[in-house]
Design an enzyme around this catalytic site. Sequence first.
Site, PDB file in Angstrom:
ATOM      1  N   CYS A 188       4.895 -53.182  65.660  1.00 15.99           N
ATOM      2  CA  CYS A 188       4.513 -52.783  64.311  1.00 15.99           C
ATOM      3  C   CYS A 188       3.090 -53.237  63.998  1.00 15.99           C
ATOM      4  CB  CYS A 188       5.495 -53.395  63.321  1.00 15.99           C
ATOM      5  SG  CYS A 188       5.242 -52.767  61.685  1.00 15.99           S
TER       6      CYS A 188
ATOM      7  N   ASN B 164       8.289 -43.481  73.194  1.00 14.35           N
ATOM      8  CA  ASN B 164       8.180 -43.286  71.747  1.00 14.35           C
ATOM      9  C   ASN B 164       6.758 -42.889  71.368  1.00 14.35           C
ATOM     10  OD1 ASN B 164       7.564 -45.505  69.078  1.00 14.35           O
ATOM     11  ND2 ASN B 164       8.802 -43.677  68.808  1.00 14.35           N
TER      12      ASN B 164
HETATM   13  C1  LIG Z   1       7.112 -46.186  57.688  1.00 13.87           C
HETATM   14  C2  LIG Z   1       7.174 -46.794  59.071  1.00 13.87           C
HETATM   15  C3  LIG Z   1       7.736 -48.055  59.244  1.00 13.87           C
HETATM   16  C4  LIG Z   1       7.813 -48.630  60.521  1.00 13.87           C
HETATM   17  N1  LIG Z   1       8.426 -49.836  60.678  1.00 13.87           N
HETATM   18  C5  LIG Z   1       8.595 -50.355  61.932  1.00 13.87           C
HETATM   19  C6  LIG Z   1       9.347 -51.544  62.135  1.00 13.87           C
HETATM   20  O1  LIG Z   1       9.894 -52.155  61.204  1.00 13.87           O
HETATM   21  N2  LIG Z   1       9.451 -51.994  63.403  1.00 13.87           N
HETATM   22  C7  LIG Z   1       8.871 -51.353  64.473  1.00 13.87           C
HETATM   23  O2  LIG Z   1       9.013 -51.806  65.621  1.00 13.87           O
HETATM   24  N3  LIG Z   1       8.180 -50.219  64.304  1.00 13.87           N
HETATM   25  C8  LIG Z   1       8.043 -49.696  63.072  1.00 13.87           C
HETATM   26  N4  LIG Z   1       7.401 -48.497  62.904  1.00 13.87           N
HETATM   27  C9  LIG Z   1       6.946 -47.764  64.107  1.00 13.87           C
HETATM   28  C10 LIG Z   1       8.013 -46.772  64.595  1.00 13.87           C
HETATM   29  O3  LIG Z   1       9.166 -47.437  65.044  1.00 13.87           O
HETATM   30  C11 LIG Z   1       7.475 -45.897  65.751  1.00 13.87           C
HETATM   31  O4  LIG Z   1       7.144 -46.728  66.834  1.00 13.87           O
HETATM   32  C12 LIG Z   1       6.240 -45.088  65.357  1.00 13.87           C
HETATM   33  O5  LIG Z   1       6.423 -44.464  64.097  1.00 13.87           O
HETATM   34  C13 LIG Z   1       5.937 -44.003  66.421  1.00 13.87           C
HETATM   35  O6  LIG Z   1       7.006 -43.101  66.566  1.00 13.87           O
HETATM   36  P1  LIG Z   1       6.991 -41.633  65.860  1.00 13.87           P
HETATM   37  O7  LIG Z   1       5.708 -40.971  66.270  1.00 13.87           O
HETATM   38  O8  LIG Z   1       8.204 -40.951  66.403  1.00 13.87           O
HETATM   39  O9  LIG Z   1       7.026 -41.862  64.383  1.00 13.87           O
HETATM   40  C14 LIG Z   1       7.298 -47.939  61.641  1.00 13.87           C
HETATM   41  C15 LIG Z   1       6.728 -46.668  61.456  1.00 13.87           C
HETATM   42  C16 LIG Z   1       6.650 -46.082  60.192  1.00 13.87           C
HETATM   43  C17 LIG Z   1       6.052 -44.709  60.041  1.00 13.87           C
END
Ligand SMILES: Cc1cc2nc3c(=O)[nH]c(=O)nc-3n(C[C@H](O)[C@H](O)[C@H](O)COP(=O)(O)O)c2cc1C
Length: 343
Positions: free
Chosen positions: A100, A203
């Site tokens: 994150c 991911n």
């Molecule tokens: C609103 C939001 C909150 C997120 N919170 C976390 C989190 O608490 N822990 C984490 O490991 N990643 C978090 N992420 C990252 C996502 O788990 C993911 O790795 C990232 O969005 C990329 O994947 P995507 O392109 O499918 O969205 C967050 C992403 C977003 C957009």
Amino acid sequence: MKLGAITLPNTLFVAPMAGVTDRPFRQLCKRLGAGYAVSEMVTSKRELWNSLKTSRRADHAGEVEPIAVQIAGVDPAQMAEAALYNIDRGAQVIDINMGCPAKKVCNVWAGSALMQDEPLALSIVEAVVAACAPRNVPVTLKMRTGWCEAEKNALRLARAAEGAGIAMLTVHGRTREQGYKGQAEYDTVAAVKAALGIPVVANGDIDSPQKARQVLDYTRADALMIGRAAQGRPWIFREVAHYLATGELLAPPTVREVRAWLLEHLQDHYGLYGEYSGVRSARKHIGWAVRALPGGEDFRARMNLIESCEQQLLAVGEWFDELAAQHERLPLAANDERLELTA
Ligand SMILES: Cc1cc2nc3c(=O)[nH]c(=O)nc-3n(C[C@H](O)[C@H](O)[C@H](O)COP(=O)(O)O)c2cc1C
């Protein structure tokens, strides 16, 4: 796919998203085809465990198993303690957050900032694995490709974490420095997958069944994790599952189906948050559900003024009834820049 003694129903995962993937949303995604969901991150700071926010995040009542909880923090002993605390509250898998980029997390040197301090990152992994092993709880890790373009250390850290005993690794194909900008790259994910014996999850930017196929073929990952593209479209999991199995695209859901899923989700959401917070935090889910539909933006603005659960349910139900009168199936989203909008 197996995670310790747990067999997962499929290899499509909901990404942990703080403020989004609470229990009601995870349940909905699992109902609509996701095989696995990781909770929003829970802080390792003991003094916050009794806060309303953290206790809601640690509440897994009625959740479809397996229950996976992500923990975030910087101190190995505190992280180990947080793992045990969550196991006592039902966690069957503990996930460590090194992915994150949020300032709130990184300012205290947690989340993806940990990738910059490999010895500390590894100490955290070792401490959490040591705490979880006697309980037979697998530990997983979520990371990015590295700290910045010049320091892509995912492969080195992945190897070390595997050696320290993690059971699965997720790699988001961006560096910490990128935040959510640019495009996810899958070369690093593929390199990590090729080097490790444990399951690796790909991911980043997977937003359609076709993209899921491409990422799977390119990285040879064991599973896929989808985050932002599931916002307002939790049925993406069954669409992806169908396409991966048959090579054919599933027809969009009917408007009636979407109406029913959203109303059930809202009821569940109010149940967790209560009227005051529930009606407010539900607005983003409703907004995501309608934004790409005809008239969705207008409805979103109108709906943001509603302050009671009853009125919100009524408005959503009526809006979808009107849409159902014109379309049997959900109209295809035009210019739906889902990933752009929500990063
Ligand atoms: C609103 C939001 C909150 C997120 N919170 C976390 C989190 O608490 N822990 C984490 O490991 N990643 C978090 N992420 C990252 C996502 O788990 C993911 O790795 C990232 O969005 C990329 O994947 P995507 O392109 O499918 O969205 C967050 C992403 C977003 C957009």
